[in-house]
Design an enzyme around this catalytic site. Structure first.
Site, PDB file in Angstrom:
ATOM      1  N   ARG A  49       0.813  -1.227   0.000  1.00 46.51           N
ATOM      2  CA  ARG A  49       0.000   0.000   0.000  1.00 46.51           C
ATOM      3  C   ARG A  49       0.843   1.273   0.000  1.00 46.51           C
ATOM      4  NH1 ARG A  49      -1.821   2.544   4.093  1.00 46.51           N
ATOM      5  NH2 ARG A  49      -1.848   0.736   5.469  1.00 46.51           N
ATOM      6  N   TYR A 103     -15.583   9.925 -19.705  1.00 50.24           N
ATOM      7  CA  TYR A 103     -15.967   8.600 -19.215  1.00 50.24           C
ATOM      8  C   TYR A 103     -17.048   8.717 -18.123  1.00 50.24           C
ATOM      9  CZ  TYR A 103     -15.736   4.259 -16.625  1.00 50.24           C
ATOM     10  OH  TYR A 103     -16.079   3.121 -15.969  1.00 50.24           O
ATOM     11  N   ASP A 175      -6.852  12.578 -19.099  1.00 54.33           N
ATOM     12  CA  ASP A 175      -7.048  11.133 -19.123  1.00 54.33           C
ATOM     13  C   ASP A 175      -6.618  10.682 -20.517  1.00 54.33           C
ATOM     14  OD1 ASP A 175      -8.114   8.576 -19.527  1.00 54.33           O
ATOM     15  OD2 ASP A 175      -9.787   8.923 -18.153  1.00 54.33           O
ATOM     16  N   LYS A 200      -7.365  -0.826 -19.773  1.00 62.23           N
ATOM     17  CA  LYS A 200      -7.669  -0.793 -21.197  1.00 62.23           C
ATOM     18  C   LYS A 200      -6.416  -1.120 -22.018  1.00 62.23           C
ATOM     19  CE  LYS A 200     -11.507   0.586 -19.347  1.00 62.23           C
ATOM     20  NZ  LYS A 200     -11.912   1.973 -19.205  1.00 62.23           N
TER      21      LYS A 200
HETATM   22  C1  LIG Z   1     -12.535   2.808 -18.235  1.00 60.04           C
HETATM   23  C2  LIG Z   1     -12.140   4.208 -18.154  1.00 60.04           C
HETATM   24  C3  LIG Z   1     -11.852   4.807 -16.917  1.00 60.04           C
HETATM   25  C4  LIG Z   1     -12.028   4.072 -15.600  1.00 60.04           C
HETATM   26  O1  LIG Z   1     -11.089   3.084 -15.457  1.00 60.04           O
HETATM   27  P1  LIG Z   1     -11.303   1.772 -14.520  1.00 60.04           P
HETATM   28  O2  LIG Z   1     -10.017   1.072 -14.693  1.00 60.04           O
HETATM   29  O3  LIG Z   1     -12.490   1.057 -15.045  1.00 60.04           O
HETATM   30  O4  LIG Z   1     -11.528   2.277 -13.140  1.00 60.04           O
HETATM   31  C5  LIG Z   1     -11.400   6.108 -16.920  1.00 60.04           C
HETATM   32  N1  LIG Z   1     -11.264   6.807 -18.063  1.00 60.04           N
HETATM   33  C6  LIG Z   1     -11.549   6.269 -19.268  1.00 60.04           C
HETATM   34  C7  LIG Z   1     -11.373   7.101 -20.493  1.00 60.04           C
HETATM   35  C8  LIG Z   1     -12.008   4.962 -19.352  1.00 60.04           C
HETATM   36  O5  LIG Z   1     -12.304   4.449 -20.552  1.00 60.04           O
END
Ligand SMILES: *Cc1c(COP(=O)(O)O)cnc(C)c1O
Length: 390
Positions: A49, A103, A175, A200
């Site tokens: 952690r 998102y 992001d 992703k």
């Molecule tokens: C899926 C996604 C998130 C969130 O991510 P998790 O790993 O599901 O918590 C944030 N931003 C974008 C653009 C996403 O596609």
């Protein structure tokens, strides 16, 4: 103590070689230990952690290098990365300027939970950086963008946003999940913090939920302090898988860029399709900016079909190669309606404001052969043909 003389129970616990005397492997072992020997002469206490275990070190260094940042933290989800970063920079009474259509999970967190902490938000519906500048006030602490965005693939001029943030002395956050560092490296364009849902493309195999924050050392130290309290740790097995996935990131994304562009061009010409959202298309309003700041246009696209909600669901149920599923960025192609998946948690009213129709289809292009993917969609569209050509 001679370890050959240990009694049975002691052997069970201590009879293994504590010095790795094998030649150095090409992979780092998975360190499953949650406890590590400390020393009174050192400040360091190692603990998962605290984000300082060997597997964390390897992956975070790799991702920091890919994003051209100084340091990175790898957390247990993209949302853990996002919420931890927001809480590090926003206090009651502060204000943030946020892109409206992003998102769904991020939108939900910002418009519901941050509000409960007395944090004020201005949403920007346009992609014009000047509209972001206009909303900056003296209590604004950060600007948050997603480009290309989920699910409409909106493109925002990253350099212009970074410049505004610098002028106003606030933090800029992006992001970068959809683009990946293969297609765009926002830190080189002046952005302060890059966030990823590593679930992703970075991992790329749909088997790890994780998130990443990349920035300068001083910024990472500040966020790390919050991360240690919020506890969004990723365990070593998952860190190892992420590292394994990362090894093919460049190859995967190259293929996905190529296939998504072909698919977008096919969809653009299709008689059932009203509109295709893909920054690689010359007809796309973000194309010029995307060309300036991206090396490839990514593997994500969305489109609007000229039919009803029932009809589009019929088509989605008819696909054979694509899987109707949420999430994205894996080697297998996925198709979904954001209104029923990634953006389900936000209200219909908010979705309408964000321009996300109930029948909007989002596609994550995998690494299968594009001819097969197109044939699969063509067959699925035939299921709605009779209705939509009336
Ligand atoms: C899926 C996604 C998130 C969130 O991510 P998790 O790993 O599901 O918590 C944030 N931003 C974008 C653009 C996403 O596609």
């Amino acid at each position: 103590m001679d370890k050959n003389n240990f009694k049975q129970n002691t052997k069970c616990i201590h009879s293994f070689s504590k010095n790795n005397d094998f030649p150095e492997g090409v992979l780092t072992p998975i360190y499953t230990s949650t406890s590590y020997r400390y020393s009174s002469e050192s400040d360091s206490v190692y603990y998962p952690r605290y984000f300082n275990t060997p597997n964390h070190k390897i992956v975070s260094e790799k991702i920091a290098a890919l994003e051209e940042g100084e340091e990175a933290i790898v957390l247990s989800s993209g949302l853990a990365a996002i919420t931890t970063t927001f809480f590090a920079y926003l206090k009651p009474g502060d204000h943030a300027v946020v892109q409206r259509t992003i998102y769904g999970g991020t939108s939900y967190f910002i418009s519901n939970e941050l509000k409960e902490f007395g944090i004020e938000i201005s949403y920007i519906s346009s992609t014009d950086p000047e509209d972001f500048r206009k909303k900056v006030t003296k209590n604004t602490k950060l600007i948050y963008i997603e480009t290309p965005s989920n699910p409409l693939l909106q493109v925002i001029d990253i350099e212009a946003i970074a410049k505004i943030a610098k002028e106003k002395n606030i933090i800029s956050i992006i992001d970068n999940t959809f683009a990946t560092p293969i297609n765009q490296t926002p830190i080189t364009m002046g952005i302060d913090i890059v966030i990823h849902s590593g679930t992703k493309y970075l991992n790329g195999h749909s088997d790890v939920n994780c998130g990443v924050v990349v920035s300068r050392k001083e910024v990472i130290n500040k966020i790390l302090n919050y991360a240690k309290s919020h506890g969004g740790t990723l365990d070593s097995h998952a860190l190892y898988l992420l590292d394994r996935g990362l090894r093919t990131l460049g190859l995967r994304v190259k293929q996905q860029n190529e296939s998504a562009l072909k698919l977008a061009k096919y969809l653009e010409k299709h008689p059932f399709i009203n509109k295709v959202f893909y920054p690689g298309l010359e007809s796309n309003e973000g194309h010029k900016t995307a060309k300036k700041q991206m090396k490839g246009f990514g593997g994500m696209l969305s489109f609007e079909v000229n039919c009803t909600y029932e009809e589009i669901n019929k088509a989605l149920n008819g696909v054979k190669l694509f899987t109707p599923a949420a999430s994205l960025g894996g080697v297998e192609s996925l198709i979904c309606l954001p209104a029923d998946t990634s953006h389900k948690r936000i209200s219909k009213e908010e979705r309408e404001k964000a321009g996300i129709k109930d029948t909007l289809v989002r596609v994550s292009v995998g690494i299968e052969d594009i001819e097969d993917l197109i044939e699969d969609l063509e067959n699925a569209f035939k299921l709605i043909k009779s209705v939509s050509l009336v």
